[in-house]
Design a protein around this motif. Structure first.
Motif, PDB file in Angstrom:
ATOM      1  N   ALA A  19       0.893  -1.318   0.012  1.00 56.45           N
ATOM      2  CA  ALA A  19      -0.035  -0.160   0.079  1.00 56.45           C
ATOM      3  C   ALA A  19       1.036   1.529  -0.046  1.00 56.45           C
ATOM      4  CB  ALA A  19      -0.347  -0.152   0.773  1.00 56.45           C
ATOM      5  N   VAL A  20       0.671   2.246  -0.646  1.00 56.57           N
ATOM      6  CA  VAL A  20       0.912   3.377  -1.080  1.00 56.57           C
ATOM      7  C   VAL A  20      -0.072   4.791  -0.591  1.00 56.57           C
ATOM      8  CG1 VAL A  20       2.581   4.535  -2.349  1.00 56.57           C
ATOM      9  CG2 VAL A  20       2.718   2.408  -2.101  1.00 56.57           C
ATOM     10  N   ILE A  21       0.734   5.567  -0.235  1.00 53.81           N
ATOM     11  CA  ILE A  21       0.379   7.037   0.118  1.00 53.81           C
ATOM     12  C   ILE A  21       1.190   7.858  -1.017  1.00 53.81           C
ATOM     13  CG2 ILE A  21      -0.512   8.915   1.344  1.00 53.81           C
ATOM     14  CD1 ILE A  21      -0.894   6.405   4.042  1.00 53.81           C
ATOM     15  N   MET A  22       0.922   8.514  -1.655  1.00 53.60           N
ATOM     16  CA  MET A  22       1.319   9.715  -2.616  1.00 53.60           C
ATOM     17  C   MET A  22       0.994  11.148  -2.042  1.00 53.60           C
ATOM     18  SD  MET A  22       0.371   8.090  -6.128  1.00 53.60           S
ATOM     19  CE  MET A  22       1.732   9.310  -7.089  1.00 53.60           C
ATOM     20  N   ASP A  23       2.567  11.325  -1.766  1.00 49.79           N
ATOM     21  CA  ASP A  23       2.468  12.702  -0.836  1.00 49.79           C
ATOM     22  C   ASP A  23       4.001  12.953  -1.369  1.00 49.79           C
ATOM     23  OD1 ASP A  23       1.178  14.491   0.969  1.00 49.79           O
ATOM     24  OD2 ASP A  23       2.406  13.794   2.534  1.00 49.79           O
ATOM     25  N   GLY A  24       3.337  14.579  -1.076  1.00 48.82           N
ATOM     26  CA  GLY A  24       4.784  15.218  -1.261  1.00 48.82           C
ATOM     27  C   GLY A  24       5.212  15.937  -3.076  1.00 48.82           C
ATOM     28  N   ASN A  25       4.351  15.291  -3.851  1.00 49.16           N
ATOM     29  CA  ASN A  25       4.616  15.570  -4.967  1.00 49.16           C
ATOM     30  C   ASN A  25       5.098  17.646  -5.886  1.00 49.16           C
ATOM     31  OD1 ASN A  25       4.664  13.341  -5.822  1.00 49.16           O
ATOM     32  ND2 ASN A  25       2.827  12.786  -6.390  1.00 49.16           N
ATOM     33  N   GLY A  26       3.995  17.791  -4.889  1.00 48.05           N
ATOM     34  CA  GLY A  26       3.724  19.067  -4.608  1.00 48.05           C
ATOM     35  C   GLY A  26       4.934  20.351  -4.470  1.00 48.05           C
ATOM     36  N   ARG A  27       5.211  19.231  -3.163  1.00 47.58           N
ATOM     37  CA  ARG A  27       6.526  20.282  -2.503  1.00 47.58           C
ATOM     38  C   ARG A  27       7.378  19.730  -3.545  1.00 47.58           C
ATOM     39  NH1 ARG A  27       2.969  18.101   1.745  1.00 47.58           N
ATOM     40  NH2 ARG A  27       3.818  16.440   1.813  1.00 47.58           N
ATOM     41  N   TRP A  28       7.631  18.577  -3.652  1.00 54.87           N
ATOM     42  CA  TRP A  28       9.106  18.061  -4.806  1.00 54.87           C
ATOM     43  C   TRP A  28       9.031  19.771  -5.773  1.00 54.87           C
ATOM     44  CZ3 TRP A  28       9.765  17.186  -9.693  1.00 54.87           C
ATOM     45  CH2 TRP A  28      10.945  16.903  -9.909  1.00 54.87           C
ATOM     46  N   ALA A  29       7.662  19.876  -6.395  1.00 52.69           N
ATOM     47  CA  ALA A  29       7.839  20.916  -7.591  1.00 52.69           C
ATOM     48  C   ALA A  29       8.426  21.900  -6.993  1.00 52.69           C
ATOM     49  CB  ALA A  29       7.004  20.280  -8.371  1.00 52.69           C
ATOM     50  N   LYS A  30       7.628  22.570  -6.045  1.00 49.75           N
ATOM     51  CA  LYS A  30       7.510  23.572  -5.333  1.00 49.75           C
ATOM     52  C   LYS A  30       9.556  23.799  -4.912  1.00 49.75           C
ATOM     53  CE  LYS A  30       6.657  27.057  -1.713  1.00 49.75           C
ATOM     54  NZ  LYS A  30       5.043  27.101  -0.811  1.00 49.75           N
ATOM     55  N   LYS A  31       9.895  22.850  -4.177  1.00 47.94           N
ATOM     56  CA  LYS A  31      11.699  22.937  -3.895  1.00 47.94           C
ATOM     57  C   LYS A  31      12.293  23.466  -5.111  1.00 47.94           C
ATOM     58  CE  LYS A  31      14.898  20.490  -1.692  1.00 47.94           C
ATOM     59  NZ  LYS A  31      14.584  18.844  -0.482  1.00 47.94           N
ATOM     60  N   ARG A  32      11.686  22.618  -6.260  1.00 48.20           N
ATOM     61  CA  ARG A  32      12.939  22.694  -7.640  1.00 48.20           C
ATOM     62  C   ARG A  32      12.130  23.993  -8.342  1.00 48.20           C
ATOM     63  NH1 ARG A  32      13.039  18.125  -5.147  1.00 48.20           N
ATOM     64  NH2 ARG A  32      14.119  16.858  -5.399  1.00 48.20           N
ATOM     65  N   PHE A  33      11.872  25.339  -8.052  1.00 49.59           N
ATOM     66  CA  PHE A  33      10.840  26.306  -8.355  1.00 49.59           C
ATOM     67  C   PHE A  33       9.848  25.734  -9.990  1.00 49.59           C
ATOM     68  CE2 PHE A  33      14.499  27.644  -6.186  1.00 49.59           C
ATOM     69  CZ  PHE A  33      14.326  28.739  -5.352  1.00 49.59           C
ATOM     70  N   LEU A  34      10.001  24.633 -10.146  1.00 48.87           N
ATOM     71  CA  LEU A  34       8.748  24.511 -11.058  1.00 48.87           C
ATOM     72  C   LEU A  34       6.858  24.023 -10.242  1.00 48.87           C
ATOM     73  CD1 LEU A  34      10.588  20.626 -11.541  1.00 48.87           C
ATOM     74  CD2 LEU A  34      10.704  23.400 -12.811  1.00 48.87           C
ATOM     75  N   PRO A  35       6.267  24.378 -11.777  1.00 53.86           N
ATOM     76  CA  PRO A  35       4.562  24.378 -10.864  1.00 53.86           C
ATOM     77  C   PRO A  35       4.461  22.803 -10.539  1.00 53.86           C
ATOM     78  CG  PRO A  35       5.485  24.306 -13.964  1.00 53.86           C
ATOM     79  CD  PRO A  35       6.765  24.144 -13.325  1.00 53.86           C
ATOM     80  N   ARG A  36       3.494  23.060  -9.912  1.00 54.38           N
ATOM     81  CA  ARG A  36       3.001  21.681  -8.978  1.00 54.38           C
ATOM     82  C   ARG A  36       2.882  20.722  -9.885  1.00 54.38           C
ATOM     83  NH1 ARG A  36       1.353  22.072  -3.475  1.00 54.38           N
ATOM     84  NH2 ARG A  36       0.446  20.479  -3.618  1.00 54.38           N
ATOM     85  N   VAL A  37       2.215  21.556 -10.724  1.00 53.37           N
ATOM     86  CA  VAL A  37       2.122  20.140 -11.876  1.00 53.37           C
ATOM     87  C   VAL A  37       2.468  19.428 -12.423  1.00 53.37           C
ATOM     88  CG1 VAL A  37      -0.550  20.688 -12.674  1.00 53.37           C
ATOM     89  CG2 VAL A  37       0.948  20.854 -14.318  1.00 53.37           C
ATOM     90  N   MET A  38       4.208  19.658 -12.541  1.00 53.41           N
ATOM     91  CA  MET A  38       5.500  19.001 -13.073  1.00 53.41           C
ATOM     92  C   MET A  38       5.353  18.226 -11.342  1.00 53.41           C
ATOM     93  SD  MET A  38       5.803  19.660 -16.029  1.00 53.41           S
ATOM     94  CE  MET A  38       7.447  19.221 -16.083  1.00 53.41           C
ATOM     95  N   GLY A  39       5.504  18.507  -9.986  1.00 49.06           N
ATOM     96  CA  GLY A  39       5.974  17.398  -8.900  1.00 49.06           C
ATOM     97  C   GLY A  39       4.537  16.159  -9.348  1.00 49.06           C
TER      98      GLY A  39
END
Length: 84
Positions: A19-39
């Motif tokens: 089982a996987v909880i997908m979390d942190g994709n938006g934060r990953w993108a933000k940390k790299r100055f990318l749009p959230r959808v890229m995360g």
């Protein structure tokens, strides 16, 4: 791509259910100055890889929690991308 998870599984018994909880994709993108959808796109790529790898390893069940009720409060563009 090689991950620590793949290394651990290569040396142990394969579980029947993961089982996987997908979390942190938006934060990953933000940390790299990318749009959230890229995360979210990178998260989708990771999920596709996980599904393939689980099939290869013989995992019988894969449960993915990817969207909570709180996620409906996100900007419309982001929700639309996630639902697409």
């Amino acid at each position: 791509m090689n991950s620590s998870t793949q290394t651990v599984l290569a040396h142990t018994r394969i579980p029947r259910h993961i089982a996987v909880i997908m979390d942190g994709n938006g934060r990953w993108a933000k940390k790299r100055f990318l749009p959230r959808v890229m995360g979210h796109k990178r998260g989708l790529d990771a999920l596709e890889n996980m599904v393939k790898r689980c099939a290869e390893l013989g995992v019988q069940y894969l449960t993915v929690f990817a969207f909570s009720t709180e996620n409906w409060r996100r900007p419309e563009e982001e929700v639309s991308f996630l639902m697409g």
